[in-house]
Design a protein around this motif. Structure first.
Motif: not given
Length: 712
Positions: A135, A170, A173, A204, A207-208, A210
């Motif tokens: 991230e 995460r 993602s 999952s 839901r993101n 981006r």
């Protein structure tokens, strides 16, 4: 990198404590990269806090941690894991910028090894570390993506709910942000057959905000139906079904909503038809008469989720009530389901019609049959929307539909006729009636019942418009419609009777004044078939005939509506007698035609129709006057009734016997000279009043409305 912490154990299984050492190396590298204090702008408070935070522990030379050997029995391990987690979450982009190019890639290799082989604690630690690093910095990791995804699939199901599980998701993602295609390719093989872990990862990603749009684009590419890639398309359908169930995915579909909808419906067509290339593997047994329920139901659920998420709940409800979903997955009813879906969208989702119509146009010329036929069905259904149809010139739409009429495929011609029917309803197409009629009338001679019914339905819609060409249609349908009332196909008989009723209703004013010569002749020519079709084994044909007879009664002013309804639902000789009396009284010039038409039904292969014809013949003869009948006709009637008395069905033979007596009494009545056969059977003499015929109860009588509707 060739050495250092990163290269020391590349590719080797990593335990929780080894991952702790990796995290220490990252932190040490970060501290060295900070250097002396800068006189420039001061770092943010969060960075200062993270920089000043002391390291609560440090590795000692020669310790087990430095050697990379795990020590699961030591008590401080969970504490150190928590410290590493906190350390990983405190990473900042300013520190990451000083890393070597291979640092994050090496950490990804360690993470992949951990996720696949390490224990529960190591998985949590690595997920937290890598998710923060990705991230914060992000980097091209094509070689490591597949390994990371495999590791996530293996470890996510056993991770505890909460922060560790969210950190692992995460990681996925963050990878999808720069490697959406690689992530999708790695996940698709686990979606067929269905996998719970893969389903959780798809959700999952959905839901993101981006990354969900990028992932949907990649799934659509896999869904395009490239020959030889059917398993991949099926897996993409399942993945879409999982993603679209998440409400956060609705916004990502806005840019390609219509494309996604058409792709799912086309996929259902492929599943229904069992479309496969010769070298593609079989997904289900060839003995199955349709696709596996799981594949089709997954596509249907994805389609429902797409519609519901964008405010199309009424579309879903309409499809459920009309059986549209069941039709969509049927091998022979898929296009009917598409037409129902298009109609529901016209009624309840018109905000998508323009985009959908635009995406359909290039598909109409596709060489891929499922895609082309699905687009044709959608195009036909959307013509019901006047604003949508106005996106193209009227002449262009009409020319396209007329071109379909020349296609060798009956399904294409059927869709073209349905489109002409929708076009006929538009008030702006008045000048095209002369072009529509030849195509619709020519289709009445088709051998496929769908085409004939589509043409009859289009002609009926043409009559519903203002200034309908009643006179022209009456002349054109005069020789064509009566044979269709006796067609062997039930749907054709019902549609033909309904068209006649609509025609009589639209020309009612002229019929009352004795005008409309062609329409009057057509109505009188059809009365006997309609009366006998009240006993048709097909309920649709019987009800359609009843409706049309009611329109004729109103237009011709018989005043027999109650009797017609009684004949339609009960075995009532009295009501039928009153109907025949009115026909003979009002239309004596057509009595010969009535008798000749009824005589033809004496040879019907259907038992109820033979008995109904014999009974109708008896009542017509009872109310007829011999002055309007010829000798040859009476001879012919007697011969046929004599033959019918040997019918294997007792009810038919009994009715023929009673009717033969009525014809014989008619022959003995005063009138023109009779033949030698009639004189031998019934010599002249004093003639008594002819008693009415009495028929036994019919075993074929129709049920009443109360019985039909289940009412007391």
């Amino acid at each position: 990198m060739a050495g250092g912490v990163w290269g020391r154990a590349r590719g080797a299984p990593v335990g929780a404590l080894s991952l702790t050492a990796v995290a220490e190396g990252i932190r040490a590298n970060q501290e060295r990269s900070l250097g002396p204090p800068s006189t420039g702008p001061q770092p943010a408070p969060q960075e200062l806090e993270a920089e000043a935070e002391p390291t609560p522990w440090a590795p000692t030379p020669g310790s087990d941690e430095e050697s990379g050997s795990p020590q699961p029995a030591q008590a401080p391990v969970p504490e150190r894991l928590c410290q590493v987690s906190a350390l990983s979450l405190s990473l900042r982009p300013s520190w990451q910028s000083s890393w070597d190019d291979g640092a994050l890639a090496d950490l990804a290799l360690y993470t992949a090894a951990c996720l696949e082989e390490a224990g529960f604690a190591g998985t949590q630690t690595t997920a937290l570390t890598l998710s923060s690093a990705l991230e914060a910095r992000g980097q091209r990791l094509e070689d490591q993506v597949h390994a990371l995804v495999r590791g996530l699939l293996a470890q996510v199901p056993i991770l505890a709910e909460g922060r560790p599980r969210r950190a692992a998701l995460r990681v996925l993602s963050a990878l999808a942000l720069d490697h959406a295609q690689d992530v999708v390719c790695a996940l698709l093989p686990r979606s067929l057959p269905p996998d719970r872990a893969a389903a959780e990862l798809w959700r999952s990603l959905s839901r993101n905000q981006r990354v969900n749009g990028q992932v949907l684009v990649q799934l659509l590419r896999a869904l395009k139906g490239t020959p030889g890639r059917e398993p991949q398309a099926l897996a993409a359908t399942r993945a879409l079904g999982e993603m679209l169930t998440v409400s956060g995915c609705v916004g990502a579909t806005r840019g390609f909503y219509s494309y996604l909808l058409l792709a799912l419906v086309t996929q259902l067509h492929e599943l229904a038809q069992g479309v496969h290339s010769p070298d593609s593997p079989k997904i289900w047994a060839p003995s199955h008469r349709g696709p596996p329920h799981s594949h089709a139901s997954c596509a249907v659920e994805a389609l429902k989720a797409l519609l519901t998420g964008d405010g199309g709940r009424m579309v879903v409800t309409c499809m459920e009530q009309a059986g549209g979903w069941r039709r969509l997955v049927g091998a022979h009813t898929h296009l009917e389901g598409v037409l129902l879906l298009a109609s529901a969208m016209v009624a309840h989702a018109d905000h998508h019609l323009r985009g959908l119509f635009a995406d359909l146009l290039p598909r109409l010329r596709s060489a891929y049959a499922p895609q082309r036929l699905t687009a044709m069905a959608f195009f036909t259904g959307l013509l019901q929307s006047r604003p949508t149809a106005q996106l193209l010139r009227e002449e262009a739409i009409l020319e396209r539909l007329r071109t379909w009429q020349g296609d060798p495929e009956p399904t294409v011609r059927w869709l073209g006729l349905l489109g002409l029917g929708h076009l006929a309803l538009s008030r702006r197409k008045v000048r095209h009636v002369s072009t529509l009629l030849p195509a619709l009338l020519g289709a009445l001679g088709e051998g496929d019942a769908r085409l004939v019914c589509a043409a009859l339905g289009a002609l009926r819609k043409l009559l519903l418009r203002p200034q309908a060409p009643v006179q022209l249609l009456s002349s054109e349908l005069g020789p064509r419609l009566p044979p269709l009332l006796d067609d062997g196909r039930e749907s054709v008989r019902a549609s033909a009777a309904g068209l006649l009723g609509t025609l009589v209703r639209r020309g009612r004013g002229g019929l009352r004044l004795g005008l409309r010569g062609p329409l009057r002749r057509l109505a009188l020519k059809s009365l006997v078939p309609l009366l006998l079709r009240l006993h048709d084994p097909s309920r649709d044909a019987a009800e359609s005939s009843e409706w049309t007879l009611a329109r004729c009664d109103q237009a011709l002013r018989w005043g027999l509506l109650e009797d017609v309804v009684t004949v339609a639902h009960y075995d009532s000789p009295e009501a039928l007698s009153r109907v025949c009396h009115r026909l003979v009284q009002r239309h004596p010039d057509h009595l010969r035609q009535f008798l000749s038409q009824t005589q033809g039904y004496l040879r019907s292969p259907q038992d109820p129709l033979r008995r109904a014809a014999a009974v109708l013949l008896g009542f017509l003869a009872h109310h007829a006057s011999p002055n309007h009948l010829s000798q040859d006709l009476l001879d012919s009637l007697l011969q046929d009734l004599d033959q019918l008395q040997s019918d294997p069905v007792p009810a038919v033979a009994a009715a023929a016997h009673v009717s033969a007596q009525q014809v014989a009494m008619l022959a003995r009545a005063p009138g023109p000279a009779r033949s030698s056969l009639l004189l031998r059977l019934f010599p002249r003499g004093a003639q008594a009043a002819r008693p009415p015929p009495v028929y036994a109860d019919s075993p074929f009588q129709r049920r009443s409305l109360a019985d039909r509707w289940g009412c007391p």
